[in-house]
Write an enzyme that holds these catalytic residues in place. Structure first.
Site, PDB file in Angstrom:
ATOM      1  N   HIS A  56       1.541   5.244  -1.955  1.00  0.00           N
ATOM      2  CA  HIS A  56       1.022   6.023  -2.998  1.00  0.00           C
ATOM      3  C   HIS A  56       2.180   6.518  -3.615  1.00  0.00           C
ATOM      4  O   HIS A  56       3.214   7.467  -3.057  1.00  0.00           O
ATOM      5  CB  HIS A  56       0.154   7.021  -2.392  1.00  0.00           C
ATOM      6  CG  HIS A  56      -1.218   6.646  -1.745  1.00  0.00           C
ATOM      7  ND1 HIS A  56      -2.339   6.757  -2.758  1.00  0.00           N
ATOM      8  CD2 HIS A  56      -1.543   6.127  -0.752  1.00  0.00           C
ATOM      9  CE1 HIS A  56      -3.089   6.058  -1.992  1.00  0.00           C
ATOM     10  NE2 HIS A  56      -2.866   5.646  -0.851  1.00  0.00           N
ATOM     11  N   ASP A  88      -8.869   2.581  -3.622  1.00  0.00           N
ATOM     12  CA  ASP A  88      -8.437   2.975  -2.371  1.00  0.00           C
ATOM     13  C   ASP A  88      -8.254   4.640  -2.758  1.00  0.00           C
ATOM     14  O   ASP A  88      -7.897   5.071  -3.717  1.00  0.00           O
ATOM     15  CB  ASP A  88      -6.809   2.629  -2.010  1.00  0.00           C
ATOM     16  CG  ASP A  88      -6.574   3.456  -1.017  1.00  0.00           C
ATOM     17  OD1 ASP A  88      -7.252   3.931   0.273  1.00  0.00           O
ATOM     18  OD2 ASP A  88      -5.282   3.614  -0.743  1.00  0.00           O
ATOM     19  N   HIS A 101      -5.670  -0.679   5.948  1.00  0.00           N
ATOM     20  CA  HIS A 101      -5.382   0.263   6.831  1.00  0.00           C
ATOM     21  C   HIS A 101      -6.394   0.192   7.779  1.00  0.00           C
ATOM     22  O   HIS A 101      -7.047   1.263   8.137  1.00  0.00           O
ATOM     23  CB  HIS A 101      -4.951   1.707   6.340  1.00  0.00           C
ATOM     24  CG  HIS A 101      -5.810   2.215   5.295  1.00  0.00           C
ATOM     25  ND1 HIS A 101      -7.447   2.322   5.128  1.00  0.00           N
ATOM     26  CD2 HIS A 101      -5.508   2.911   4.145  1.00  0.00           C
ATOM     27  CE1 HIS A 101      -7.880   2.690   4.038  1.00  0.00           C
ATOM     28  NE2 HIS A 101      -6.815   3.199   3.530  1.00  0.00           N
ATOM     29  N   ASN A 118      -4.978   5.886  -7.354  1.00  0.00           N
ATOM     30  CA  ASN A 118      -5.620   7.121  -7.379  1.00  0.00           C
ATOM     31  C   ASN A 118      -4.700   8.339  -7.923  1.00  0.00           C
ATOM     32  O   ASN A 118      -4.559   8.952  -7.106  1.00  0.00           O
ATOM     33  CB  ASN A 118      -6.210   7.390  -5.965  1.00  0.00           C
ATOM     34  CG  ASN A 118      -5.164   7.436  -4.747  1.00  0.00           C
ATOM     35  OD1 ASN A 118      -4.179   6.872  -4.956  1.00  0.00           O
ATOM     36  ND2 ASN A 118      -5.522   8.086  -3.703  1.00  0.00           N
ATOM     37  N   ASP A 147       0.738   2.681   3.901  1.00  0.00           N
ATOM     38  CA  ASP A 147       0.161   3.825   3.312  1.00  0.00           C
ATOM     39  C   ASP A 147       1.019   4.952   2.967  1.00  0.00           C
ATOM     40  O   ASP A 147       0.413   6.164   3.463  1.00  0.00           O
ATOM     41  CB  ASP A 147      -1.277   4.143   4.090  1.00  0.00           C
ATOM     42  CG  ASP A 147      -2.272   4.821   3.427  1.00  0.00           C
ATOM     43  OD1 ASP A 147      -1.988   5.174   2.175  1.00  0.00           O
ATOM     44  OD2 ASP A 147      -3.210   5.244   3.824  1.00  0.00           O
ATOM     45  N   HIS A 175       0.903  -1.265   0.016  1.00  0.00           N
ATOM     46  CA  HIS A 175       0.069  -0.011   0.034  1.00  0.00           C
ATOM     47  C   HIS A 175       0.916   1.367   0.001  1.00  0.00           C
ATOM     48  O   HIS A 175       1.150   1.714   1.079  1.00  0.00           O
ATOM     49  CB  HIS A 175      -0.855   0.100   1.104  1.00  0.00           C
ATOM     50  CG  HIS A 175      -2.126   0.947   1.247  1.00  0.00           C
ATOM     51  ND1 HIS A 175      -3.316   0.850   1.903  1.00  0.00           N
ATOM     52  CD2 HIS A 175      -2.275   2.174   0.571  1.00  0.00           C
ATOM     53  CE1 HIS A 175      -4.021   1.625   1.552  1.00  0.00           C
ATOM     54  NE2 HIS A 175      -3.513   2.717   0.822  1.00  0.00           N
TER      55      HIS A 175
HETATM   56 ZN   LIG Z   1      -6.995   4.224   2.005  1.00  0.00          ZN
END
Ligand SMILES: [Zn+2]
Lengths: 419, 314
Positions: free
Chosen positions: A54, A144, A229, A86, A302, A52
């Site tokens: 970004h 997500d 998460h 995303n 995350d 996870h």
């Molecule tokens: Zn999230």
């Protein structure tokens, strides 16, 4: 060919060497050949796996890009990173998946396994072309960054992904219950006058999603749901109950939800604004217990970089997210090395994420893929955000003294990071 | 100016009342008496803040509060720099910190900050290093409003000791209610917060000297001051209320409800009012109303706060 000398395997005091050839582990303690790297007496483990992160590419490269994000991951000891879709545009097109993988491969840092969007544009209404996305190399499907408000779409997605042998991961949060909440709802949010996000927003959504899986499972439809998460005790109890019934539901917990609570928001510093929000100490304790007893499947960070200017906004306007992929292992090891044990922490960050994804569990045996990390478990040093490879050069743990820093990360037999 | 040690350290900012001792707060109220006298003079100006520049940093619109602070500063002979965010680069995504750095380069001596987000005034205090007066941050705090409410009640009864103050309305979204609930008990009063359950966060009952009730009669019974809060009409769309009529029928401050209070209890409202919604015209304009008095007192209180924070600092 590379030989790493002066290393120890977890649980052993014996100093050994490992030789790598053609992206695979050739063998242990064989005569040195080719390049020799001194492991400085560190402990060797399979490279960490992040489910996870970004990485913000395409479209938000002022926050992070593949190069900075995957270099940061390698510096954190990670060999494989699943990136979230995303981005701008959203990763809902097989061509984007292919181009991300191609670019990441050319960089030589951590390996990228992009997650693709579950729905077109992550709008939550129409499923993306899951079959084509899988063929292009997508690791899993997730919306997500968005919550899956349309339950029917999620159900259809679980059926489709299940038939492809793929996991769907979800940001489990009921948007209507969350409303305008920016932090955990409770005495602290009320004292601060900030709109709260109730624990029930997470638990209610986890309950709904488990029921969808249970319904499919009862009909013999294969479906695998991974809850991202997890932040509340209530939601973890629901996952526990689902597992006890044999449902194919897994979940991850982030180190920041274990080490920080909503009390941190008293500073009004948006560096502590995350989604889902930091909860209470009781929640953190419960999650830690879940890591110990196995009801939490794995750790994930995350990693969510933003620009400093964005994080210097007030708490309503600042975006959510903490970026700390470079610190995750030292943070976990320093804080929980004694309570959880090194073996469990390493499992939660290596083999456990692989199990969640249905990947081959990483090992250090001869013939295995040469993805490994050498960790210095003794030297303590302060967190210095200026040294981060990530573009987000700030962190809640700045200045804190941690141990367990990676000194060498090897991915596919290549040196991806060396301190 | 050397303050007696019993008053505690001089807080550098007025963000909320956490760092403020009752003695310091009483000193602000006492000083407002002097300021009121200044406002009664033909020449309504004193040189206390001459040569200092006060920045009215309003990231959220509020003509009333801005005017009150601006006049207060000018009557103390300060230069006033008004910064209204609507027309500025803040709307282009410039961070609060960047904005502050620009304002700092204008050599500002104090900031009066209004912002839609709770905690924004704290950030200004951290980034600017100059005294900051919170003129309302989100739903968190509006300390000068609470001080002027306390002052208005004290004017009536001589002291807040043992007084009961009922605050009715949208407590959840009200910085006025929060600041009063923080301040009035420090000065010896009891506060009862009252409103529909959806607008009454249960956690506020943890504050010392504060009780909650959804029953307006119980709230007002025996009260010395009754405050109606402005009801934002958008609360309807948020599903907080069945209807405005239902709200008015149940929680409106009117003569019937005031019948439950101590005789002669005063009526307060932070303004601007929705007449005949949260307050009836009879109550707003009646003999018990101190609503216009609050506005006048507001200027004196703001002068007093500016004086306290800016004059005689070490
Ligand atoms: Zn999230």
């Amino acid at each position: 060919m590379i030989t790493i000398t002066n290393i120890k395997r977890v649980g052993s005091e014996k100093t050994e060497s490992v030789t790598i050839e053609g992206g695979l582990i050739k063998g242990w303690n064989i005569p040195e050949e080719g390049q020799v790297i001194d492991g400085q007496g560190g402990t060797v483990a399979p490279a960490l796996i992040e489910l996870h992160a970004h990485l913000r590419e395409p479209g938000q490269t002022e926050k992070e890009d593949l190069s900075s994000g995957l270099a940061a991951a390698a510096a954190g000891g990670y060999g494989t990173v699943v990136s979230m879709p995303n981005t701008s545009p959203v990763v809902d097109d097989p061509a984007i998946v292919r181009s991300l993988i191609e670019k990441a491969n050319s960089l030589g840092f951590a390996r990228l396994r992009p997650a693709a969007a579950l729905t077109k544009g992550q709008k939550g209404e129409e499923l993306a072309e899951l079959t084509y996305l899988k063929e292009a190399g997508a690791a899993m499907f997730t919306d997500d960054g968005r919550t899956n408000e349309n339950a029917r779409t999620l159900r259809l997605g679980l059926e489709t992904a299940g038939s492809l042998g793929m996991v769907i991961s979800v940001h489990a949060e009921d948007a209507s219950l969350r409303a305008d909440g920016v932090m955990n709802e409770g005495p602290v949010s009320e004292a601060l006058g900030l709109p709260g996000n109730p624990a029930a927003a997470e638990a209610a959504r986890v309950a709904r999603d488990i029921e969808i899986v249970a319904g499919l499972h009862a009909q013999g439809v294969p479906a695998r749901l991974h809850i991202q998460h997890l932040s509340t005790a209530r939601a973890l109890d629901l996952v526990r109950a689902a597992k006890a019934q044999g449902l194919p539901v897994t979940c991850e917990v982030c180190p920041h939800h274990l080490t920080l609570t909503d009390e941190a928001l008293r500073s009004f510093d948006a560096i502590f604004k995350v989604a889902p929000p930091l909860r209470t100490q009781a929640d953190a304790d419960h999650l830690l217990e879940g890591l110990r007893d196995g009801s939490v499947d794995c750790l994930a960070t995350d990693h969510a970089p933003h620009t400093r200017a964005e994080k210097e906004r007030d708490l309503l306007d600042a975006p959510s997210g903490i970026a700390y992929i470079e610190l995750a292992f030292p943070l976990m090891y320093t804080r929980f090395g004694e309570t959880l044990g090194l073996d469990r922490i390493l499992d939660l960050m290596t083999a456990a994420p692989a199990r969640v994804m249905g990947w081959t569990e990483p090992t250090l045996d001869a013939g295995a893929k040469a993805d490994l990390v050498v960790l210095d478990l003794t030297t303590e040093r302060p967190v210095n955000p200026a040294e981060f490879r990530s573009k987000a050069k700030f962190t809640p743990w700045a200045g804190e003294t941690l141990k367990g820093w990676p000194v060498l990360t090897v991915v596919d037999g290549r040196v991806a990071y060396q301190r | 100016m050397n303050a007696p040690t019993s008053m505690g350290a001089r807080p550098p900012h007025l963000l909320d009342f956490q760092d403020w001792t009752p003695e310091r707060l009483k000193a602000i109220l006492d000083n407002a008496d002097t300021m009121l006298q200044v406002l009664d003079r033909p020449v309504k100006k004193v040189p206390a803040l001459q040569g200092l520049t006060v920045c009215n940093a309003f990231f959220e619109n509020s003509t009333r509060t801005r005017t009150s602070f601006e006049l207060a500063a000018r009557r103390m002979s300060a230069d006033v720099l008004t910064f209204a965010a609507g027309a500025s680069s803040v709307s282009k995504g410039e961070s609060l910190r960047d904005t502050l750095e620009v304002l700092t380069s204008y050599k500002v001596d104090a900031y009066i900050v209004r912002h839609h987000a709770a905690g924004a005034a704290h950030l200004v205090a951290r980034y600017s290093g100059k005294p900051v007066i919170n003129a309302g941050d989100g739903r968190r705090a509006h300390p000068t409003q609470a001080l002027l409410d306390a002052y208005t009640i004290r004017q009536e009864y001589g002291s807040l000791e043992g007084k009961k103050v009922a605050i009715l309305g949208d407590v959840r979204h009200s910085r006025v209610a929060r600041s009063n609930a923080e301040l009035l008990p420090k000065l010896g009063a009891q506060v009862v917060l009252c409103g529909p359950a959806t607008l009454l966060p249960p956690g506020l009952a943890r504050m010392p000297g504060v009780t909650l009730t959804t029953d307006p009669k119980e709230a007002v019974r025996g009260a010395h001051a009754v405050m109606a809060l402005r009801l934002q009409r958008e609360r309807m769309s948020g599903g907080f209320l069945g209807s405005l009529q239902e709200y008015a029928d149940t929680y409106q401050v009117n003569d019937t409800l005031l019948g439950e209070a101590e005789s002669g209890a005063i009526v307060l409202h932070p303004g601007p009012m929705n007449r005949d919604l949260e307050i009836s015209s009879d109550a707003a304009d009646g003999p018990q109303s101190r609503i216009l008095k609050q506005v006048e007192n507001g200027q004196a209180i703001r002068m007093s706060v500016l004086y306290h924070l800016l004059v005689g600092r070490n």
